[in-house]
Design a protein around this motif. Structure first.
Motif, PDB file in Angstrom:
ATOM      1  N   SER A   1     -47.482   1.848 -12.216  1.00  0.00           N
ATOM      2  CA  SER A   1     -47.517   3.485 -11.506  1.00  0.00           C
ATOM      3  C   SER A   1     -49.074   3.023 -10.520  1.00  0.00           C
ATOM      4  CB  SER A   1     -48.212   3.947 -12.936  1.00  0.00           C
ATOM      5  OG  SER A   1     -47.679   4.345 -13.970  1.00  0.00           O
ATOM      6  N   PRO A   2     -48.323   3.223  -9.154  1.00  0.00           N
ATOM      7  CA  PRO A   2     -49.101   2.836  -8.238  1.00  0.00           C
ATOM      8  C   PRO A   2     -50.350   4.031  -7.881  1.00  0.00           C
ATOM      9  CG  PRO A   2     -46.750   3.054  -7.186  1.00  0.00           C
ATOM     10  CD  PRO A   2     -47.143   2.460  -8.957  1.00  0.00           C
ATOM     11  N   GLN A   3     -51.438   3.459  -7.405  1.00  0.00           N
ATOM     12  CA  GLN A   3     -52.362   4.376  -7.067  1.00  0.00           C
ATOM     13  C   GLN A   3     -52.801   4.335  -5.536  1.00  0.00           C
ATOM     14  OE1 GLN A   3     -53.389   6.895  -9.581  1.00  0.00           O
ATOM     15  NE2 GLN A   3     -51.146   6.010 -10.987  1.00  0.00           N
ATOM     16  N   GLY A   4     -53.706   5.611  -4.674  1.00  0.00           N
ATOM     17  CA  GLY A   4     -53.735   5.085  -3.456  1.00  0.00           C
ATOM     18  C   GLY A   4     -53.185   4.808  -2.613  1.00  0.00           C
TER      19      GLY A   4
ATOM     20  N   SER B   1     -49.784  -1.540 -11.791  1.00  0.00           N
ATOM     21  CA  SER B   1     -49.966  -0.943 -10.765  1.00  0.00           C
ATOM     22  C   SER B   1     -48.654  -1.096 -10.081  1.00  0.00           C
ATOM     23  CB  SER B   1     -51.177  -1.657  -9.440  1.00  0.00           C
ATOM     24  OG  SER B   1     -50.727  -2.998  -8.997  1.00  0.00           O
TER      25      SER B   1
ATOM     26  N   ALA C   1     -49.588   3.284  -3.487  1.00  0.00           N
ATOM     27  CA  ALA C   1     -48.640   4.441  -3.675  1.00  0.00           C
ATOM     28  C   ALA C   1     -47.648   4.672  -2.760  1.00  0.00           C
ATOM     29  CB  ALA C   1     -48.745   5.746  -4.263  1.00  0.00           C
ATOM     30  N   GLN C   2     -48.150   4.069  -1.488  1.00  0.00           N
ATOM     31  CA  GLN C   2     -46.836   4.051  -0.558  1.00  0.00           C
ATOM     32  C   GLN C   2     -46.626   2.248   0.614  1.00  0.00           C
ATOM     33  OE1 GLN C   2     -47.704   7.262   0.827  1.00  0.00           O
ATOM     34  NE2 GLN C   2     -48.911   8.069  -0.905  1.00  0.00           N
TER      35      GLN C   2
ATOM     36  N   ARG D   1     -45.707  -4.049  -2.814  1.00  0.00           N
ATOM     37  CA  ARG D   1     -46.387  -4.762  -3.249  1.00  0.00           C
ATOM     38  C   ARG D   1     -46.020  -5.509  -4.211  1.00  0.00           C
ATOM     39  NH1 ARG D   1     -45.118   0.922  -4.481  1.00  0.00           N
ATOM     40  NH2 ARG D   1     -44.115   0.233  -6.419  1.00  0.00           N
TER      41      ARG D   1
END
Length: 236
Positions: free
Chosen positions: A16-19, A13, A22-23, A29
């Motif tokens: 490739s961070p999701q949702g 994550s 990702a912000q 993170r």
């Protein structure tokens, strides 16, 4: 083993961070995921060495730094640094500057710094040799200055950090309010990062900074939690 597989799955994550992730800034993170991803492997390591007693010992007398979690077999103590605050303040006050944040970056933040500025390969040999650091942010109204004293396992490790930092120093200077490109000055196990406006403080910082090393959390607490004042209370 299963702990390693779980760690690797969690760390995906970061790549490739999701949702909502990702912000979130990369450092945040990494900080949020670190205790779960690497803490799982660290706990498995303690259990393999001493069973439940190893886990109990880690809970009571936990690691002092992320490096000790990431590389549990590396026995080097963590070094805490007290920069010469009063002397620095006296030297910069006549320039219309004041001391801002004063903190430790740590191995995790150093890794993220390199990753964010395009130096993402083979970072383990650098961050595993970190033993301590302390920085001061200096606000000079129009520009910022920066003092960052880092400590490394040996002179070769300090030089390795300096070479790697030099590769990204220009980008760091260009993408901030720093007065210019930071310089890295190496002296034995020290690598001192200074912005152009503070290069004249190099000798002061190198000669008057106080450094103490601790091998465990309990040892650090028994030593009055140097250099924190007052000593942070556990649980607060």
């Amino acid at each position: 083993n299963s702990a390693t597989h779980l760690r690797d799955a969690m760390l995906m994550s970061l790549v490739s961070p999701q949702g909502m992730m990702a912000q979130v800034p990369h450092l945040l993170r990494s900080s949020l995921l670190f205790p779960y991803a690497h803490g799982t492997v660290f706990s498995a390591h303690q259990y393999k060495k001493a069973g439940n007693a190893g886990l109990d010992r880690a809970l009571v007398d936990g690691p002092l730094a992320t490096r000790q979690v990431r590389f549990p077999d590396q026995a080097a103590p963590v070094e805490f640094i007290r920069l010469p605050h009063k002397a620095i303040r006296k030297r910069i006050s006549s320039r219309g500057c004041r001391i801002g944040e004063n903190n430790v970056a740590g191995a995790l933040s150093i890794r993220v710094l390199f990753e964010e500025h395009g130096l993402a390969s083979d970072l383990d040999p650098i961050v595993r040799e970190w033993t301590g650091d302390r920085f001061k942010h200096i606000d000079c109204k129009e520009t910022w200055e920066f003092i960052w004293l880092t400590r490394w396992a040996d002179a070769n490790a300090a030089a390795r950090f300096a070479r790697s930092y030099a590769k990204i120093a220009t980008r760091i200077g260009e993408n901030s309010r720093l007065s210019g490109t930071p310089r890295v000055l190496v002296s034995q196990r020290n690598a001192l990062v200074l912005t152009p406006g503070l290069l004249d403080l190099a000798t002061l910082v190198q000669s008057e900074s106080e450094i103490r090393s601790y091998s465990s959390l309990s040892e650090w607490i028994a030593g009055d939690c140097f250099p924190e004042s007052p000593c942070p209370k556990l649980g607060n």
